[in-house]
Design an enzyme around this catalytic site. Structure first.
Site, short mmCIF file in Angstrom:
data_model
loop_
_atom_site.label_atom_id
_atom_site.label_comp_id
_atom_site.label_asym_id
_atom_site.label_seq_id
_atom_site.Cartn_x
_atom_site.Cartn_y
_atom_site.Cartn_z
N ASP A 1 -8.98 -4.40 -6.22
CA ASP A 1 -8.22 -3.53 -5.30
C ASP A 1 -8.16 -2.14 -5.93
O ASP A 1 -7.40 -1.88 -6.86
CB ASP A 1 -6.81 -4.09 -5.08
CG ASP A 1 -6.01 -3.25 -4.09
OD1 ASP A 1 -6.47 -2.16 -3.71
OD2 ASP A 1 -4.91 -3.71 -3.70
N HIS B 1 -8.01 -5.27 -1.28
CA HIS B 1 -6.76 -4.63 -0.85
C HIS B 1 -6.21 -5.29 0.43
O HIS B 1 -5.02 -5.19 0.71
CB HIS B 1 -7.01 -3.13 -0.59
CG HIS B 1 -5.75 -2.35 -0.35
ND1 HIS B 1 -4.78 -2.18 -1.30
CD2 HIS B 1 -5.30 -1.71 0.78
CE1 HIS B 1 -3.79 -1.46 -0.81
NE2 HIS B 1 -4.08 -1.16 0.46
N SER C 1 0.84 -1.19 0.00
CA SER C 1 0.00 0.00 0.00
C SER C 1 0.88 1.25 0.00
O SER C 1 1.71 1.41 -0.90
CB SER C 1 -0.95 -0.04 1.20
OG SER C 1 -1.97 0.92 1.05
#
EC number: 3.1.1.74
Length: 620
Positions: A177, A191, A129
């Site tokens: 995602d 995600h 991320s």
């Protein structure tokens, strides 16, 4: 992918920067949790993994992708194979707007610190991320990674990872995602899914494979028992996940066995030789070739006096342990050329063997590559040299000129007797040794019903010149006259054995041995390992030359396949091999003393054997 810090990393990278093995230090301290600080703790490993966690994750490695990937790498590389380090940075929601600047400089500093203290390590950058943004920043600003793995990267397919080639980058973006697919901050279930499928395993495999470029080249000097066994052991033990090394064997002799010179038998013991053959997948075939433990020939010997009266008969004890089970517990005897042929048949098909070409010398080049001089005048280079060229090793004589053989205090005269019908009756179903009490011993070994091997041994303060081959043939009468003279106290069938001797098999040699090599002391800067008699020559009285050669081959191959550095592999090999082989050498010296006792010492031995004989009969 279960590897224990495979040496593949160093060997494969011999053509890269890993040519100089890393110093072996304490391995990664990371086991679990949200923090990992191996770089700060001074851990040096072949691979340094630096991870930037996702937004709002705690610690410095996070709670999801970071710990999972770190554990998978430790599982694959071994604790000594990888250093795990998390990036200390806020990982706040607002930090995403900084496009990695909030943690990128810290990641750069960590990479530089790792390279400074551990120059040969491979740097792997990874992030999840927002950590992906940190990784991009660090790669562009001096981190100089060797590869990168990203999960849910906000810049997925938008930006390269620094100057890394695309083949060195693996980026996972799960379907649905929004962070990586749509480049939004919409946190979906996708995600958060990277630890639930195969993405972690694939990421770890990518890291391991991406830093393994090329194939290591290994040269083995010698295609005797140790060299051939090593080639097979390495093939069987090398991790399937990695390309196999290019292994080349140079052997001075011809491919065809010299049945006259190699027609003697070798004792293969359960705890060493048989165990090694089992590891090589050759035990069942070896058991079928044994000259004892079958055809009414017991696996254990008889000790006779000079008039062939049994002083200790172990053959009857072994009768209850017949078959494979008995052989596995008592050992077997193999004709040397049969064992060599068995190992040759077990060679991997892709192994190159150059017969009639030996290795004359070796020297270490820059980057620790080894240049080997072949006896035809050519030279070859390799990443690792295995010296398995016997007790009179040419490689050892050049690299360690002061590491020479020692005379063990006994001389042997040996030959093979071929009887036109059958062997003498006393030896049809028994074998063993005659201890005369006059400083001479006579040993007999079975081959088949018409053939037996004999050896007469005596104590000497000086070694005798070696005689064999054509020289032994034309000196036959001289040699056999000496045998008769030294064995004149031995009664029939001693003379029958001598009269039936095939002159082509006659040999005279001195019992020699040598203290094992400790590579860390003797060859600290060389990617060279000595095995078998090249490492620790054994006198025939130890009965362990072939056993130690087989055990060395399996031991070293196993460690090369499972250690994180070449130095670690050789050090671990020494730790196992040195005490084992030194014990065998000491045993050989002790047996020489025992076989050649005289006077009162021999009477004590004879009394002891009588006591043991009674105990054996009682237990039977």
């Amino acid at each position: 992918m279960q590897l224990t810090g495979t040496l593949a990393y160093l060997l494969y990278a011999a053509s890269l920067a890993i040519a100089v093995p890393l110093e072996k230090r304490d391995g990664s301290s990371y086991t679990s949790g949200t923090k990992a600080n191996d770089i700060k703790d001074g851990v040096c490993a072949p691979v340094t993994f630096i991870f930037a966690r996702g937004t709002t994750e705690i610690g410095n490695i996070g709670e999801t992708v970071g710990p999972a990937l770190a554990k998978k790498l430790i599982s694959g590389l071994g604790r000594d194979g990888v250093a795990i380090q998390g990036v200390e940075y806020p990982a706040s929601i607002l930090g995403n707007a900084q496009l990695g600047k909030s943690g990128g400089p810290t990641m750069v500093d960590l990479a530089k610190q790792a390279k400074s203290s551990c120059p040969d390590t491979k740097i792997v950058l990874s992030g999840y991320s927002q950590g992906g943004l940190v990784t991009h920043y660090a790669a562009k600003h001096g981190a100089e990674p060797d590869c990168a793995v990203l999960y849910g990267d906000p810049e997925y397919k938008i930006d390269k990872v620094g100057d890394l080639d695309s083949s060195k980058v693996k980026s996972f973006c799960a379907t649905g995602d929004g962070v990586c697919e749509l480049h939004t901050f919409d946190i979906t279930a996708a995600h958060l899914s990277y630890t639930t499928g195969n993405d972690i395993s694939e990421g770890a495999e990518f890291i391991q494979s991406s830093i393994l470029i090329g194939r290591p080249r290994i040269i083995v000097a010698g295609a005797g028992i140790a060299g051939l066994a090593f080639a097979r052991a390495l093939e069987r033990g090398w991790p399937k996940e990695h390309p196999k090394p290019e292994l080349v064997i140079y052997e001075r002799s011809s491919k065809d066995s010299d049945r006259e010179r190699e027609g003697y038998t070798l004792g293969i013991k359960p705890e060493s030789g048989l165990h090694a053959l089992e590891q090589l997948g050759l035990l069942d075939a070896a058991l079928c070739l044994s000259t004892v433990g079958c055809n009414d020939v017991p696996p254990l010997p008889t000790i006779w006096s000079k008039d062939w009266r049994p002083m200790l008969d172990l053959s009857t004890r072994a009768k209850s342990d017949n078959g494979d089970h008995g052989a596995r517990s008592t050992g077997i005897r193999l004709i040397r050329y049969e064992l060599r042929n068995l190992l040759m048949e077990g060679l991997p098909s892709h192994t190159k063997v150059y017969w009639g070409k030996g290795c004359n010398a070796a020297r270490v080049l820059d980057g620790r590559k080894i240049q080997v001089e072949i006896d035809d005048g050519s030279t070859e280079q390799c990443d690792l040299l295995i010296a398995a060229d016997g007790a009179n090793s040419k490689v050892r004589s050049v690299l360690l000129p002061d590491d020479t053989l020692n005379f063990a205090g006994a001389v042997c005269l040996m030959g093979t007797s071929r009887f036109p019908s059958r062997k003498p009756a006393v030896l049809e179903h028994k074998w063993g040794m005659n201890l005369t009490g006059e400083g001479t011993a006579f040993l007999t070994f079975p081959v088949d019903k018409n053939t037996g091997i004999w050896a007469l041994t005596y104590r000497s303060s000086q070694p005798q010149e070696r005689i064999r081959g054509e020289e032994a043939v034309w000196r036959k009468q001289e040699i056999l006259d000496e045998v008769r003279e030294r064995g004149n106290m031995l009664q029939k069938p001693f003379n029958e054995f001598i009269e039936a001797t095939d002159p082509q098999t006659l040999q005279v040699f001195s019992a020699m041995d040598k203290v094992p090599v400790q590579h860390a002391k003797a060859l600290p800067a060389a990617n060279i390992a000595l095995i078998g008699d090249a490492n620790h020559a054994m006198s025939p009285f130890s009965g362990n030359g072939a056993n130690m050669a087989l055990a060395d081959a399996v031991s070293l191959a196993s460690r090369l396949s499972s250690c994180t550095s070449l130095r670690a592999a050789i050090d671990d090999f020494d730790a196992e091999s040195w005490p084992r082989s030194q014990k065998a050498i000491n045993r050989g010296r002790w047996i020489i003393s025992l076989f050649h006792l005289k006077g009162f010492a021999f009477l004590l031995l004879r009394a002891l054997l009588a006591v043991v004989s009674v105990l054996v009969a009682w237990k039977r």
